[in-house]
Design an enzyme around this catalytic site. Structure first.
Site, short mmCIF file in Angstrom:
data_model
loop_
_atom_site.label_atom_id
_atom_site.label_comp_id
_atom_site.label_asym_id
_atom_site.label_seq_id
_atom_site.Cartn_x
_atom_site.Cartn_y
_atom_site.Cartn_z
N SER A 243 -8.23 11.62 -16.13
CA SER A 243 -7.71 12.95 -16.46
C SER A 243 -6.48 12.77 -17.35
CB SER A 243 -7.33 13.69 -15.19
OG SER A 243 -6.08 13.23 -14.72
N LYS A 244 -5.97 13.91 -17.78
CA LYS A 244 -4.82 13.94 -18.69
C LYS A 244 -3.64 13.09 -18.18
CE LYS A 244 -4.02 17.96 -21.61
NZ LYS A 244 -4.29 19.30 -21.10
#
Ligand code: GLU
Length: 491
Positions: A243-244
């Site tokens: 994820s980010k």
């Protein structure tokens, strides 16, 4: 049989790291086998698909150098064929009309949930009398088309996971055409892959559960099955789904941060694949030669930015200076503009001395991991004025008075005609001064590095002196001494 593979992104966002890796594995496989690499944009989700996302995906592929042999074709353009194929299944008895309404299905699902049972369609419309079903359809009653799933296990030999099998009863009769006439995803994919004569379907693990349904559709259509290979997930270093938090997810963000496409491709290739030895730095040609889909690992890959930085540094070091010069110019010009100045003002001669620039890039390119880091190391060789990095000042100019004195002595020593004759002579002079001062060579070299580069970074200092040239180097050393004088506390 000639290999035909495809990358089939949905244009609902940028080209992300996982998609790019899937594209790369398909592309490497095609190039290795002398096959064809197709691009199919799966844009049937009208609400979420956008032309600018398609463009971003094309830009991402182009930046990585993954050239497409056929396409892009757009899945939505095939909707009539998808519908026809679904109706063919009805005609041959492989599918049946299902008149159950959405409300009825929801109620049954709810009931199953209350009873704590799993829900699957019970096949009731498949048992309707054919004439009765025809009559209801003729009377205008809406229906979906469902595939009759046989009561047997469905398996395949996955190119990555080996033998895979879904037991009998694990898949219920699934819809291929909705009551509003729109084909469902699995039907569209099989119709398109069969139409394009795809021989190998290489895609993410998240599609594993679609594969048995797609196999049933191939069989119903009487089309040859492609081979399937499902590429494992990518996780962050903490073991959580990527994820980010773990770094940018868009491939083009890495372009913007100054990574080379060669570095990114190398990094993506190693996300789940390994050549089987400890070889890690590959150019594209080397990857094509070494790649094998059978060597893609079954377990998830770990996304490690540290590794990307290291690999990118290796690719910067391996790049010819002329190939890096453009990026360096662009970065320094952008910074100049941000300061309201021009490159000719901040870095005189940078644009007009390509040979000197190439020589300096060659000197410093062994260590930086990104293009901006490379530009930072080239900058001092051309900068009109130098600013000193705070950390370097704290670390290497701790004794301003002494350092100023050493630097002045050094300037005198290097001012003679011979010192700048070559790197060896410069080294003799600098070390000679340290001996004369009765200090370790580092006591002269480290402060000198800050004086010349403004930073404590480490291309060889004697090479730096030589590349900087007599005049500029002497001016820098004297300026640093002046700067240090100002820092000496008044007595
Ligand atoms: N459009 C699907 C996705 O973006 C890929 C489908 C496939 O490769 O079969 O995940």
């Amino acid at each position: 049989m000639a290999v035909r593979v495809r990358f089939a992104p949905s244009p609902t966002g940028f080209l992300h790291v996982g998609g790019a890796r899937t594209a790369l594995f398909n592309w490497l496989f095609a190039r290795r086998e002398g096959g064809t690499f197709l691009l199919r944009v799966e844009d049937t989700d009208r609400a979420r698909s956008r032309p600018e996302h398609t463009q971003a995906i094309l830009d991402g592929l182009a930046w990585l150098g993954l050239d497409v042999d056929e396409g892009p074709v757009f899945q939505a353009d095939g909707v009539e064929r998808h519908r026809r194929d679904a109706l063919r299944l009805l005609g041959q008895g492989a599918a049946y009309r299902c008149f159950c309404t959405a409300a009825e299905l929801a109620a049954r699902r709810e009931e199953a949930k209350r009873a704590g049972a799993g829900y699957g369609y019970d096949g009731r419309c498949g048992r309707l009398d054919a004439a009765a079903a025809d009559a209801r359809a003729a009377a205008g009653e809406p229906f979906a088309l469902r595939v009759r799933v046989p009561g047997e296990a469905i398996g395949w030999e996955d190119m990555i996971h080996g033998p895979m099998s879904f037991p009998a009863g694990s898949i219920d009769d699934f819809i291929v055409l909705r009551s509003d006439g729109t084909p469902v995803y699995n039907l569209a994919v099989v119709s398109d892959d069969a139409e394009a004569a795809i021989t190998h379907v290489i895609r993410g693990d998240d599609h594993l559960s679609n594969t048995p349904k797609q196999i049933l559709l191939y069989r119903a259509f009487g089309r040859p099955l492609p081979r399937f290979g499902h590429v494992p997930l990518i996780l962050g270093p903490d073991g959580k789904r990527l994820s980010k938090r773990h770094g940018a997810l868009s491939v083009l963000a890495y372009r913007d941060e100054g990574y080379l496409p060669e570095g990114m491709v190398n990094f993506l290739a190693l996300l789940g694949w390994s050549p089987g030895d400890d070889h890690e730095v590959f150019d594209v040609g080397g990857l094509i030669e070494a790649f094998s889909i059978g060597r893609v690992l079954k377990k998830s890959a770990v996304f490690d930015l540290e590794k990307l930085g290291w690999l990118n540094g290796r690719h910067i070091a391996d790049s010819p200076p002329a190939g890096l010069a453009g990026a360096v110019l662009e970065i320094l010009a952008r910074e100049a503009v941000q300061e309201g100045r021009s490159l000719a003002e901040t870095h005189p001669e940078l644009e007009t001395s390509p040979e000197r620039l190439a020589r300096i890039i060659d000197l410093v390119k062994g260590r930086p991991r990104t293009l901006p880091a490379l530009a930072r190391q080239v900058s001092p060789f051309f900068a009109a004025t130098l600013s000193y990095d705070d950390d370097a000042v704290k670390r290497f100019w701790k004794r301003p008075q002494e350092t100023a004195r050493h630097l002045r002595r050094l300037a005198e020593r290097l001012a003679g005609e011979v010192a700048f004759r070559d790197v060896e002579t410069l080294e003799i002079e600098v070390r000679g001064l340290a001996a004369e001062l009765e200090v370790g060579a580092g006591r002269v070299i480290n402060p000198l590095r800050v004086a010349l580069m403004g930073q404590g970074v480490r291309p060889g200092i004697f090479e730096v002196l030589e590349a900087m040239g007599r005049e500029r180097a002497l001016a820098r050393i004297r300026a640093a001494a002046g700067f240090l004088d100002a820092r000496v506390p008044a007595a």
